[in-house]
Every structure is written in C-alpha cells, then in structure tokens.
Write a protein that holds these residues in place. Structure first.
Motif, PDB file in Angstrom:
ATOM      1  N   THR A  17       0.830  -1.208   0.000  1.00  0.00           N
ATOM      2  CA  THR A  17       0.000   0.000   0.000  1.00  0.00           C
ATOM      3  C   THR A  17       0.862   1.254   0.000  1.00  0.00           C
ATOM      4  N   GLY A  18       1.959   1.226   0.765  1.00  0.00           N
ATOM      5  CA  GLY A  18       2.853   2.377   0.798  1.00  0.00           C
ATOM      6  C   GLY A  18       3.455   2.653  -0.567  1.00  0.00           C
ATOM      7  N   ALA A  19       3.945   1.593  -1.220  1.00  0.00           N
ATOM      8  CA  ALA A  19       4.543   1.760  -2.542  1.00  0.00           C
ATOM      9  C   ALA A  19       3.507   2.256  -3.544  1.00  0.00           C
ATOM     10  N   PHE A  20       2.288   1.706  -3.471  1.00  0.00           N
ATOM     11  CA  PHE A  20       1.210   2.123  -4.385  1.00  0.00           C
ATOM     12  C   PHE A  20       0.893   3.602  -4.206  1.00  0.00           C
ATOM     13  N   ALA A  41      13.655   4.567  -7.083  1.00  0.00           N
ATOM     14  CA  ALA A  41      13.954   4.368  -5.667  1.00  0.00           C
ATOM     15  C   ALA A  41      12.839   3.565  -5.002  1.00  0.00           C
ATOM     16  N   ILE A  42      11.583   3.933  -5.279  1.00  0.00           N
ATOM     17  CA  ILE A  42      10.450   3.206  -4.667  1.00  0.00           C
ATOM     18  C   ILE A  42      10.461   1.748  -5.122  1.00  0.00           C
ATOM     19  N   LEU A  43      10.654   1.541  -6.428  1.00  0.00           N
ATOM     20  CA  LEU A  43      10.643   0.166  -6.950  1.00  0.00           C
ATOM     21  C   LEU A  43      11.774  -0.654  -6.340  1.00  0.00           C
ATOM     22  N   LYS A  44      12.953  -0.027  -6.186  1.00  0.00           N
ATOM     23  CA  LYS A  44      14.093  -0.757  -5.618  1.00  0.00           C
ATOM     24  C   LYS A  44      13.760  -1.209  -4.199  1.00  0.00           C
ATOM     25  N   ILE A  45      13.209  -0.285  -3.400  1.00  0.00           N
ATOM     26  CA  ILE A  45      12.883  -0.623  -2.011  1.00  0.00           C
ATOM     27  C   ILE A  45      11.757  -1.649  -1.955  1.00  0.00           C
ATOM     28  N   TRP A  46      10.721  -1.415  -2.754  1.00  0.00           N
ATOM     29  CA  TRP A  46       9.544  -2.286  -2.685  1.00  0.00           C
ATOM     30  C   TRP A  46       9.873  -3.702  -3.174  1.00  0.00           C
ATOM     31  N   LEU A  47      10.564  -3.796  -4.315  1.00  0.00           N
ATOM     32  CA  LEU A  47      10.873  -5.116  -4.863  1.00  0.00           C
ATOM     33  C   LEU A  47      11.944  -5.819  -4.027  1.00  0.00           C
ATOM     34  N   GLY A  48      12.780  -5.020  -3.348  1.00  0.00           N
ATOM     35  CA  GLY A  48      13.832  -5.605  -2.522  1.00  0.00           C
ATOM     36  C   GLY A  48      13.344  -5.982  -1.136  1.00  0.00           C
ATOM     37  N   ALA A  49      12.171  -5.497  -0.763  1.00  0.00           N
ATOM     38  CA  ALA A  49      11.682  -5.726   0.597  1.00  0.00           C
ATOM     39  C   ALA A  49      11.225  -7.167   0.788  1.00  0.00           C
TER      40      ALA A  49
END
Lengths: 127, 132
Positions: free
Chosen positions: A64-67, A119-127
């Motif tokens: 939800t945060g990434a979205f 940056a968001i995708l890196k964090i979200w996909l890496g989480a």
C-alpha cells in the motif's frame, strides 16, 4: 482578389493560448487523483517518520505504501509540471526563453519522477 | 503587462489600483503554494533515492528531516500541501460553475488558510511528540 477563407478559419488557432485543452483537462484529472491519494500519503508519512530509516523503509516496502507513493509522485509531478508550465507561459514573454524554460521544466520533472520511481521500486521489490 | 504599451490613454484597471480581498489572496497563494509543492516533490524524490541507496546514505539526509529546522520545514510544507489541497477542491467546484457567491467565497478563502495553518501545526505537534 477574392478571399475564400471563412471568418472562423482565419481566427482559429491565433488566440493568445493557441492550444491547451488537453493540459486543462489532465491538470484537473491529476488534481482529482492527488486529492484522493493525499490523505493516504499524509497518514503514511505520519506513521513512518517517527520510525526513522526502518520506519520509512517499511512504509515504502509495503504494497500500500509503494502504491500510494508511486501514484502520488507520478500524479504530483505531472500536475506540478503542468502548473509550472502555466506559470512560465504567464510570466515569460519571449518565445525563445519560454520554450527553453518549458524544456528545462520537462527535463527536471521527468528526471525527478524517474529518480523517485526507481527508488520506490528498488525498495519495494527488494523488501 | 505595461511593457511595450504605446497607447498614451490611461490603462485601467491595473495591478496597483486593486483592493486586496480574501479571494485574491487565496488565488495568489494557490499559485505560490503550487510552486513550493513542486520543489517539495523534487525533494521527496531525492530523499527516496537516498533511502533506497542504504542506511549510510540516508544518514546524510537524516538531519534535514530530524531536526528543529526539519520540523519547521515539515510544518511549512504540510501547511502548504493542505492549503493547496483544500483550495484545489474549491477550484474543482468552481470549474463546475458553483460557489461564486462573493461573501461565501471570501469566507471560504479565510477559513481555508486558517484550517491549513491549524492542521499543519497539529500534525507537526503530533509528529515531534512521536519522535522525541
């Protein structure tokens, strides 16, 4: 010599604005998107900020945060770019400087959008 | 714009003779806050990039957020954001063709400014309370 052009044909496209219906409508549509996302963005930020690095990472890493962040950043920069373009076309009088300013605005906007989204995708996909 | 104006006759009405009123203030503030928010979004993108780069990078921007200046910046940007949000909704209502009653419009202008300042102060108070 007789004139075959109609009165409407002669004036079409030579007004002060010349165009901008698309910008007018998308400016408002992105405003609606932002108005819907804003409460979620502010709530998420309020919850994540006290947690420091870990809190922010957890927020951006959650679906939800990434979205919310992706939507807010995308609609926001789109809306902001249109707004800045409107300011430029209001205050910059020479066509050359106006074009240069708008191209710079496009470069800055798209760069910031790409930086943020990656940056968001890196964090979200890496989480 | 008076630049390049060759007509000798008086030009009317012009910027200097307008009386200040709340709707005029809220219109100017809407544009000003919009410009501020654009830079706020650029900052958001940069901070996200530092966050994604790892803790050692985020430590470099951390003092920008977690400090008295950061708290003031939060208050300022959130207030500006809420103002632009509320006044933007009013602009959408205006686009439909409603809400043009001068008395009501002037009142809403002042209420919008007040509500955004108060809610920004409240959110900043909540946040600084949660951090310390």
């Amino acid at each position: 010599m007789s004139d075959f052009r109609t009165d409407l044909g002669k004036v079409r496209g030579i007004g002060a604005a010349k165009g901008g219906v698309h910008e007018f409508i998308t400016h408002r549509v992105s405003a609606v998107v932002l108005a819907i996302l804003l409460p979620f963005f502010v709530c998420g930020l309020m919850k994540a900020l006290p947690g420091g690095y870990d809190g922010l990472m957890a927020w951006v890493g959650s679906p939800t945060g990434a979205f919310v962040l992706l939507g807010f950043l995308t609609a926001g920069i789109y809306h902001g770019r249109l707004g800045i373009n409107e300011v430029i076309s209001d205050y910059v009088q020479s066509t050359g400087m106006r074009s240069v300013s708008m191209i710079l605005n496009a470069l800055v906007s798209v760069s910031a959008w790409l930086i943020g989204v990656l940056a968001i995708l890196k964090i979200w996909l890496g989480a | 714009m008076a630049k390049g104006w060759t007509d000798k006759r008086p030009m009317s009405p012009h910027i200097s003779i307008w009386k200040w009123h709340p709707t005029m203030l809220s219109s100017i503030l809407h544009r000003a806050t919009g410009i501020v928010l654009y830079f706020g979004l650029l900052k958001l993108a940069v901070v996200l990039a530092f966050l994604a780069a790892g803790p050692q990078w985020f430590a470099k921007v951390e003092p920008m957020v977690y400090s008295p200046i950061g708290a003031f910046a939060f208050f300022f940007v959130v207030g500006v954001l809420i103002y632009h949000f509320l006044n933007g909704i009013r602009h959408l209502v205006w686009d439909i063709g409603a809400g043009f009653n001068p008395k009501l419009a002037n009142m809403i202008s002042l209420v919008t400014i007040l509500v955004s300042a108060v809610s920004a102060a409240y959110l900043t108070w909540l946040l600084t309370g949660a951090i310390t």
